[in-house]
Design a protein around this motif. Structure first.
Motif, short mmCIF file in Angstrom:
data_model
loop_
_atom_site.label_atom_id
_atom_site.label_comp_id
_atom_site.label_asym_id
_atom_site.label_seq_id
_atom_site.Cartn_x
_atom_site.Cartn_y
_atom_site.Cartn_z
N THR A 489 12.83 -5.63 -4.82
CA THR A 489 12.23 -4.49 -5.67
C THR A 489 12.99 -3.11 -4.93
OG1 THR A 489 10.17 -5.14 -6.30
CG2 THR A 489 10.62 -2.89 -6.30
N GLY A 490 13.50 -2.34 -5.64
CA GLY A 490 14.14 -1.19 -5.04
C GLY A 490 13.20 -0.04 -4.31
N VAL A 491 13.14 0.13 -3.25
CA VAL A 491 11.96 0.92 -2.51
C VAL A 491 12.79 1.98 -1.87
CG1 VAL A 491 10.32 0.92 -0.68
CG2 VAL A 491 10.64 -1.16 -2.21
N LYS A 492 12.20 3.30 -1.98
CA LYS A 492 12.70 4.46 -1.40
C LYS A 492 11.81 4.89 -0.22
CE LYS A 492 10.16 7.75 -4.38
NZ LYS A 492 10.28 9.00 -5.55
N ILE A 493 10.81 4.57 0.28
CA ILE A 493 10.15 4.91 1.39
C ILE A 493 9.22 3.55 1.97
CG2 ILE A 493 8.25 6.16 2.28
CD1 ILE A 493 8.72 8.40 0.26
N VAL A 494 9.58 3.10 3.21
CA VAL A 494 8.44 2.10 3.55
C VAL A 494 8.06 2.80 4.77
CG1 VAL A 494 9.97 0.17 2.95
CG2 VAL A 494 10.51 1.48 4.93
N ARG A 495 6.60 2.58 5.26
CA ARG A 495 5.82 3.11 6.29
C ARG A 495 4.97 2.32 6.59
NH1 ARG A 495 8.87 6.19 6.87
NH2 ARG A 495 8.35 8.07 6.21
N PHE A 496 4.88 1.76 8.09
CA PHE A 496 3.90 1.30 8.86
C PHE A 496 2.81 2.04 9.01
CE2 PHE A 496 7.33 -1.80 9.59
CZ PHE A 496 6.87 -2.88 8.99
N SER A 497 1.34 1.68 9.02
CA SER A 497 0.34 2.45 9.43
C SER A 497 0.32 2.54 10.93
CB SER A 497 -0.98 1.68 8.89
OG SER A 497 -1.13 0.27 9.57
N THR A 507 8.03 2.55 -4.36
CA THR A 507 9.28 1.99 -5.33
C THR A 507 10.12 3.07 -5.70
OG1 THR A 507 7.89 1.93 -7.13
CG2 THR A 507 7.68 0.13 -5.70
N SER A 508 11.14 2.71 -6.17
CA SER A 508 11.96 3.93 -7.08
C SER A 508 11.42 4.44 -8.09
CB SER A 508 13.58 3.18 -7.31
OG SER A 508 13.08 1.98 -8.07
N ASN A 509 10.54 3.63 -8.99
CA ASN A 509 9.91 4.21 -9.84
C ASN A 509 8.52 4.86 -9.58
OD1 ASN A 509 8.58 1.89 -9.35
ND2 ASN A 509 8.68 1.02 -11.60
N ASN A 510 8.32 5.19 -8.21
CA ASN A 510 7.27 5.81 -7.75
C ASN A 510 5.78 5.22 -7.72
OD1 ASN A 510 8.28 8.37 -6.81
ND2 ASN A 510 8.99 8.41 -9.10
N ARG A 511 5.86 3.87 -7.65
CA ARG A 511 4.44 3.11 -7.61
C ARG A 511 4.21 3.15 -6.01
NH1 ARG A 511 4.78 -2.44 -9.79
NH2 ARG A 511 6.86 -2.53 -9.06
N ILE A 512 2.87 3.13 -5.84
CA ILE A 512 2.50 2.78 -4.35
C ILE A 512 1.77 1.44 -4.24
CG2 ILE A 512 1.05 3.95 -2.87
CD1 ILE A 512 0.80 6.53 -4.37
N GLN A 513 2.37 0.94 -3.35
CA GLN A 513 1.73 -0.44 -2.95
C GLN A 513 1.70 -0.59 -1.60
OE1 GLN A 513 5.16 -2.62 -4.78
NE2 GLN A 513 3.78 -3.39 -6.39
N LEU A 514 0.47 -1.62 -0.97
CA LEU A 514 0.27 -1.84 0.12
C LEU A 514 0.05 -3.33 0.64
CD1 LEU A 514 -2.50 0.82 0.66
CD2 LEU A 514 -0.65 0.74 2.15
N ILE A 515 0.98 -3.60 1.73
CA ILE A 515 0.73 -5.17 2.03
C ILE A 515 0.07 -5.37 3.43
CG2 ILE A 515 2.31 -7.22 2.29
CD1 ILE A 515 4.57 -5.66 0.78
N ARG A 516 -0.96 -6.35 3.44
CA ARG A 516 -1.58 -6.43 4.85
C ARG A 516 -0.65 -7.22 5.61
NH1 ARG A 516 -4.10 -6.81 8.93
NH2 ARG A 516 -6.48 -6.75 9.14
#
Length: 972
Positions: A489-497, A507-516
């Motif tokens: 997936t095309g992603v424009k921002i990645v950030r670790f807590s 994502t590029s279409n501005n979806r907010i997702q979180l992965i544990r």
């Protein structure tokens, strides 16, 4: 704060090849310009930057990343026609951006995602230039078909005229929201002379400049060539052919061309004969631009000159107006490749760019009377991250990621200035380098605080790497598998807590997702990314519809641009360009005894559309996705957080100054038949104060869990900020916290490309006097009553006041409250180098009376437009003082204590690429302050990227530049 000044981080800026404003110039537009006005900048590495003029502040909003062997050579905007909905309301036409670059295809860009929306190509040669058809006036309602919204007569959709390397000209259609080949306007000639430049004279006439010394005119309706105009042979001893690098058309149809001989030619609009030519450059003219009234022309070329031409009346009655070269200046240090102009009633600016990589803004109507403005060539969001616990610094550019180890100070001698930095440069070592195999450039990178995990995203994929130490004291990156729906997936921002347990994906279409993220007991084993990713739904917003003539940017304003985690990693905030903040919280207590995930049933957070129309703000009634007895949900007070006046530049939570509250090992809940997966609904209890700095340099602080502004913001509104800070034109890039409970320090350091500023949030800002004095017998007391009196006195005498001074010289200009034209600030009268006298002495009464100086050269169409930030009046100051005094309980501090200043700024570091912390929290530095040893002295790496460190190609030197040429060649 201890600063290491570094220049080892590689980041070569790319040359500017194209500039284009989203709207055409118009003297009927309001002084502020259209609210959707943007400037697109195309660079040689394929990047497209979107800039917001922001009434002269110039903010780089976003970057559409390019890729390998890609370049942007031309940019053009169009606007779709307005339409009517079923209720008869006019819907604004959509603004669209197109580009070409060393290929045979035209690319349209999706402004909302930053990705190419579509390509159009055909059986023609390489594309060299493109121009958009002039937009027709909006049709009457009677001419609109109510079924499909099309106009019966006339042109609505703007076509694109494209010039090719083989000499052919192609028309591309933008109708129906598509981009497709329309027809070939002209076939390649026998000589196949390249089409170097192209412009529309009117809605049906295309003018082209070729590589065979000829300017040609075509009728777009039938493809016939109506006229060809020859420039003659080249210079003696040079090429036989003259290259027509630029053609432009004025409002009256006059054609202007610039060629490789350094000559600007003016052609009659009726009979297409050459009216005049001026040889003003010592080398090729690469681009031209004309003013909206047709009275001014600018040219730029290889000799670095920006030359101004104006049309002047003849010396004899009845003599025709002629063009003259008024002035020229070298704003750029290298070739000028492209120019673009935009004008309204009060805004009048020229943007230019070239091989020196920095955009420069020059005033048009106020040329020589206002300073020019050089924008930064560095990105607004620093391409740097750090792992403070390991002293690692991560930087990236194009498709390359570098990981550096920066040594830290062991001890700092007492009494040494914190901001002086070390006398000897700190040692650094390249620990690892990651090269991506794809063709897409990197969008975002982040690293965990302990330096064990690295995430990299591009337009096409997302990758994660486990970082392990090797025996030779370097780092070995090893790829870690991500969930398939994220990896591709095309992603424009990645950030670790901050705790490294969550990976945030925008994502590029501005979806907010979180992965544990689950760490293994064995540190040599790579962490696990649990499936499935958690999708968070954004709060529905009502779109603010601007006037339909301004055009619509679609989903661009709802694009997420900034994100932030709280210190305990249990609060998440995402902000977009429109100023909306979406807040989320992590409910429950972590229970590692449970098997993740408990259920994959979504609780309604499975989509994150930026254009959601749902009116239900409550959480859907479904089982949440539980991971170790915790789940993310929208904050209960998300709807209470106010909308910002402009998009956020900085979102940052205050660090936790006390140990985080301990959580139970289990959630204390037991499963039942009806509730097999119980979970706690406890909200976070840690630090929830969010610091926000907007694009207009307004500062706010919110208590996210309550949805209100903090007490500090109530006592210190934007109008109380130091005037020196509000005058800063370069926008902020980032921040560093410097908080220590042992010395009662709550500082935040803000920085831009050329400045560093500190605010102490532990105390109130001192009140500064009003910026403008008003002649009155009343004291400037912080009361509404006095403010009203001053308002009445101001109204009675405001007509003459801006134009007269007291005869001492300079006071009148200090009192002048007019806006600048959108470029730099006003040049003081004593610093002007052009023109004759601009003031006249006026003596009323006896000769011995003190004269008044009246300014003769004041701005046309004078209509002041004040803002709360940059032009605060004494009247507003009185109301502000009354409000601040009420909120502070009457305690108005007017002076700062020297031992603990409330704010401080410096301009000694420039240009700044970024600042990142490189120390471990709580490390004993051995520095005694206030009688005790500080445990939290912030140590940062400040990375500078000066232009003299950047390798640029050779440039042209004029006849009078012997010394500069000798220095460049290494001579003595």
């Amino acid at each position: 704060m201890d600063i290491h000044r570094c220049r080892f981080v590689p980041y070569p800026p790319s040359a500017i090849n194209a500039l284009s404003f989203s709207h055409p110039s118009s003297l009927t537009t309001s002084s502020k310009g259209p609210p959707t006005l943007k400037l697109a900048i195309g660079r040689a590495n394929g990047d497209i930057e979107i800039w917001n003029p922001l009434r002269g502040a110039w903010h780089q909003e976003s970057i559409f990343r390019g890729g390998k062997d890609r370049s942007i050579e031309c940019l053009v905007w169009t606007q779709d026609p307005e339409e009517q909905d079923k209720n008869g309301f006019i819907l604004p036409g959509r603004l669209r951006l197109f580009s070409i670059g060393y290929s045979d295809s035209v690319t349209e860009w999706d402004l909302g995602t930053g990705r190419p929306a579509r390509h159009a190509s055909g059986n023609y040669g390489e594309l060299w230039c493109v121009a958009g058809q002039p937009r027709m006036p909006s049709p009457d309602k009677s001419a609109v078909n109510g079924v499909n919204g099309r106009v019966q007569d006339g042109i609505q959709y703007q076509s694109l005229a494209v010039g090719c390397a083989d000499g052919s000209i192609v028309l591309m259609s933008t109708a129906d929201g598509d981009l497709k080949f329309q027809r070939t306007l002209t076939r390649p000639p026998k000589k196949k002379a390249r089409v170097l430049s192209i412009a529309w004279q009117n809605s049906y006439t295309v003018v082209t400049g070729h590589a065979d010394s000829i300017v040609r005119v075509f009728d777009a309706r039938n493809g016939q060539q109506t006229r060809s105009m020859s420039l003659g042979g080249g210079l003696q001893g040079g090429p036989k052919e003259t290259l027509v690098w630029a053609v432009r058309c004025m409002v009256d149809g006059t054609i202007v061309s610039g060629d490789s001989t350094g000559t600007v030619s003016f052609w009659d609009a009726g009979n297409y004969t050459r009216l005049q030519r001026i040889t003003s450059h010592k080398a090729d003219i690469l681009d031209l631009t004309v003013s909206v009234d047709g009275e001014t022309v600018f040219s730029g070329g290889m000799d670095r000159r920006t030359t101004l031409y104006r049309r002047t009346a003849g010396s004899k009655p009845g003599e025709k107006k002629r063009w003259v070269e008024v002035a020229h200046q070298r704003f750029h240090s290298h070739d000028i490749k492209t120019m673009a102009a935009f004008e309204t009633k009060n805004i009048s600016i020229l943007a230019s760019g070239g091989l020196d990589t920095s955009p420069i803004i020059v005033p048009i109507r106020e040329f020589g009377k206002e300073h020019h403005r050089t924008l930064s060539s560095l990105p607004q969001q620093p391409p740097m991250r750090s792992a403070p616990k390991k002293g690692l610094l991560v930087s990236w550019w194009d498709r390359e990621v570098s990981i550096w180890k920066v040594s830290k100070w062991t001890k700092m001698a007492a009494g040494v200035d914190e901001l002086e930095g070390s006398l000897h440069p700190p040692s650094h070592k390249l620990m690892a380098k990651v090269l991506l195999q794809g063709e897409e450039s990197i969008d975002s990178v982040d690293i965990v605080a302990d330096g064990s995990l690295l995430a990299v995203s591009t337009l096409a994929e997302t990758k994660a790497f486990h970082l392990r130490n090797k025996a030779d004291s370097t780092i070995a990156p090893r790829k870690v598998d991500l969930p398939s729906e994220i990896a591709k997936t095309g992603v424009k921002i990645v950030r670790f807590s901050p705790d490294g347990k969550w990976l945030l994906i925008i994502t590029s279409n501005n979806r907010i997702q979180l992965i544990r993220v689950v760490n293994r007991d064995d540190s040599k084993k790579a962490p696990l990314f649990l499936k499935p990713p958690i999708n968070l739904k954004r709060l529905p917003r009502k779109e603010t519809k601007s006037k339909y003539l301004h055009g619509s940017l679609g989903a661009y304003d709802r694009s997420i641009c900034r994100v932030a985690f709280s210190a305990d990693s249990r609060i998440l905030v995402a902000g977009d360009f429109s100023g909306h903040l979406d807040t989320y919280v992590l409910e429950g207590h972590e229970d590692l005894t449970q098997d993740p995930p408990i259920t994959t049933t979504n609780h309604g957070n499975n989509t994150s559309s930026s254009s959601s129309t749902s009116s239900d703000d409550s959480e859907p009634k479904a089982h949440p996705t539980l991971i170790y007895a915790q789940h993310w949900r929208r904050s209960p007070t998300a709807h209470l957080v106010p909308r910002l006046p402009s998009g956020p530049l900085i979102l940052s939570f205050r660090p936790a100054i006390s140990p985080l509250p301990s959580t139970p090992l289990t959630n204390g809940l037991h499963p039942t038949r009806h509730n097999p997966h119980p979970h706690s609904h406890d909200l976070p209890k840690g630090e929830d104060r969010l610091f926000v700095l907007t694009a207009e340099h307004q500062i706010y602080e919110f208590n996210i869990l309550s949805g209100h502004v903090s007490d500090w913001t109530r006592r210190n509104p934007t109008s109380a900020l130091p005037r020196e800070f509000r005058k800063i034109r370069d926008r902020a890039m980032g921040c560093i916290w410097d908080i220590s409970p042992t010395v009662d320090k709550e500082r935040i350091w803000l920085y831009g490309s050329g400045w560093l500023w500190m605010f102490d949030l532990g105390q109130d800002l001192p009140i500064q006097p009003a910026p403008f004095d008003i002649e009155t017998d009343e004291d400037l007391a912080p009361s509404a009553e006095n403010a009203k009196k001053k308002k009445r006195k101001r109204k009675r005498g405001q007509e003459k006041q801006p134009l007269e001074s007291n005869g001492k010289g300079g006071d009148g200009e200090e009192r002048r409250r007019e806006r600048d034209s959108g470029a730099g600030s006003r040049i003081a009268t004593h610093e002007l180098h052009t023109g004759t006298g601009r003031k006249m002495r006026k003596i009323v009464g006896a000769e011995g009376k003190e004269p008044k100086m009246i300014e003769l050269d004041h701005r046309r169409d004078y209509s002041p437009d004040y803002s709360n930030d940059e032009q605060e009046t004494a009247i507003e100051h009185g109301f502000t003082m009354a409000l601040i005094g009420l909120r502070r309980g009457g305690d108005l501090v007017t002076q700062m204590p020297e031992e603990r200043p409330a704010f401080w700024g410096t301009y000694k570091y420039r240009p700044i690429l970024g600042i990142v912390p490189i120390e471990g929290e709580g490390e004993d530095t051995g520095v005694e302050r206030d009688g005790e040893t500080s445990k939290m002295v912030v140590e940062v790496a400040l990375v500078e990227r000066p232009m003299f460190d950047i390798d640029l190609p050779g440039r042209y030197y004029g006849d009078q530049e012997w010394s500069e040429k000798k220095d460049a060649e290494g001579g003595v």
